[in-house]
Structures are given as C-alpha cells and as structure tokens.
Design an enzyme around this catalytic site. Structure first.
Site, PDB file in Angstrom:
ATOM      1  N   ALA A  63       3.186  41.557 -79.655  1.00 48.43           N
ATOM      2  CA  ALA A  63       2.981  42.935 -79.211  1.00 48.43           C
ATOM      3  C   ALA A  63       3.467  43.126 -77.778  1.00 48.43           C
ATOM      4  CB  ALA A  63       1.507  43.305 -79.312  1.00 48.43           C
ATOM      5  N   GLY A 107       1.838  37.768 -81.932  1.00 49.09           N
ATOM      6  CA  GLY A 107       2.031  38.689 -83.036  1.00 49.09           C
ATOM      7  C   GLY A 107       3.313  38.441 -83.804  1.00 49.09           C
ATOM      8  N   GLU A 110       2.315  36.134 -86.320  1.00 46.05           N
ATOM      9  CA  GLU A 110       1.494  36.844 -87.303  1.00 46.05           C
ATOM     10  C   GLU A 110       2.364  37.591 -88.315  1.00 46.05           C
ATOM     11  OE1 GLU A 110      -2.688  37.903 -85.322  1.00 46.05           O
ATOM     12  OE2 GLU A 110      -0.997  38.536 -84.088  1.00 46.05           O
ATOM     13  N   GLU A 131      -2.770  34.274 -77.621  1.00 50.49           N
ATOM     14  CA  GLU A 131      -3.583  35.406 -77.167  1.00 50.49           C
ATOM     15  C   GLU A 131      -4.771  34.984 -76.304  1.00 50.49           C
ATOM     16  OE1 GLU A 131      -1.559  36.894 -80.946  1.00 50.49           O
ATOM     17  OE2 GLU A 131      -2.332  35.013 -80.141  1.00 50.49           O
TER      18      GLU A 131
END
Length: 259
Positions: A63, A107, A110, A131
C-alpha cells in the site's frame, strides 16, 4: 491514469501493476485491479490470469505509505475494499499466477498470496510482511493466507519479526511455487501459463479443481467430498469432458488394436 494495465495474449489475461517506482497501490489501484479481474473472469477467451509488476525492480511494495497516515475511517474503507478485491481474485474460477519479477513486500505479498501459483525471478528481490515495523499489522488478508501456506508457527515468526526473506527461502517454505532463472523471465511465465490454455488443458476442469480445493478445505472432509461429487457431475456434463473422454477412448482402442 492506468494504474493497472490489462491485455489479453493467446488466452492469457495479463494484469500489470503500474505505479512506479515501487508499484504501490491505492484505493484507485484496487478499483482498477478489481475491474480487470472481473473483465478476465467473464471473458470466455481468457483461460488463465497472470499478475506482474511494471518494471524490473518491484512486483509491488504494498500500500501507498501515505495512506497509512489517513484517518482510520478512510483506511478501514480501503482495507475492506482490498479484502473484497483479493477475495474476488482468489475465487476467480480460472487459474491465477503471480509473476514475482522483483521485491514483493507487505501488501504486494498479500496480492501474490491471493493468487493460485507464485513464480519468482531468481535474485530479483526479497519478500515478506513488514507491516509490524510500521506499528501496524497486515491488512489485506496476510494474517489469514500466510498461515494457510506456511503453517501457523512460521507465519507468526515471519509477520511478527517483519523480516524479509530471499525467494529461495520462500520456496523452501512453500510461499513461492517455483523460481525461474534468466533475463527472459516473463517469456518463461507465458510459456508456463500456456499449458493451462485450451486445448492444452480443459479450462473448465482446472477451474473446478481450484474451486473444489478452495471451498472443500474450509469444512470437514465429508463436506468436501460431497462438494467434490457435485463438481464432478458438472465436469462430466461439460463439453470438455465429452471431448476428453472420447479422445481417451480412441487412444485406448488404437493401443489395444496395435495401431
């Protein structure tokens, strides 16, 4: 601006994350990714999806870091949209391949974990969920998909330390499916993906296999077996099965007749 480039090549839908320099994603990126997923799903000429990052250095760094400083209501909206988009990707009834051509972080990993197969380019980067180093937790499904791929203890260790690992170690853990060498990485990916394009493989059968495993593993074995029988009936009723069984019978007859 196109943050996700989409094209179809020989039955392969190519979805390219395109937000240089690190292919970080935003809410708009997710919306464009979602649109591309739906487009590929309902295109009868598409048999397999391939997701890659633009450029040579990043699959995706996750992100956009600026979004982490937004108000919680906006970020929660972003996370919910991300969950829905990646669930749609994961449950698309066509095989999805992540072509990890560079660093695959947070992310970005992910997104890759929502794909069915993850193929990395040798020595192109590292991967992991970092994170925790920002004081937050994975928010795009990482806490749920990672333990299903590598086991609970390994997932806790990787996510709690936030350490980055080489693709070779990710392969050892089962996080990466294969590692391809050479500068022609994406050509190798396309060659690999073509095996799932009709008539090389019956795409309906591949999709049903994917669905049987994904859905069946969520319940008891008895429930999974019942679901398998339901999907088997669908497979036998398809044109793919009719053609495949007919061709197989012809081969067997020819073999026994010495032709």
């Amino acid at each position: 601006m196109a943050l996700v480039d989409y094209r179809v090549q020989e039955g392969i839908a190519i979805l390219e994350l395109n937000n240089p320099p690190a292919n970080a994603y935003t809410l708009e990126s997710l919306k464009q990714l979602d649109d591309a997923i739906v487009k590929a799903r309902f295109d009868s000429g598409v048999h397999v999806l391939v997701i890659r990052g633009a450029g040579e250095k990043f699959f995706s760094a996750g992100a956009d870091i600026n979004m982490l400083s937004k108000e919680s209501t906006e970020f929660n909206h972003f996370a919910l949209y991300g969950h829905e988009t990646l669930s749609r990707l994961e449950n698309t009834p066509k095989l999805v391949i992540a072509a990890i051509n560079g660093h695959c972080v947070g992310g970005g990993l992910e997104i890759a974990m929502a794909c069915d197969l993850r193929i990395a380019k040798k020595n192109a980067g590292r991967t992991g969920l970092a994170e925790v180093n920002l004081g937050v937790i994975p928010g795009m499904g990482g806490t749920q998909r990672l333990p299903r791929l590598v086991g609970k203890a390994r997932a806790i260790e990787l996510a709690a330390t936030g350490r980055m690992i080489a693709f070779e170690e990710a392969l050892e853990f089962g996080l990466v499916s294969e590692i391809f060498e050479g500068e022609d990485f994406f050509d190798q990916i396309l060659d690999y993906a073509r095996q799932f394009v009709a008539p090389n493989k019956p795409s309906k059968a591949v999709g049903l296999i994917k669905r049987a495993i994904q859905t069946g593993i969520q319940g008891s074995q008895a429930e999974g077996l019942a679901f398998e029988r339901e999907l088997l009936a669908q497979a036998f009723a398809s044109a793919d099965a009719s053609e495949g069984l007919s061709a197989y019978r012809e081969k067997r007859v020819a073999k026994f007749e010495g032709k």
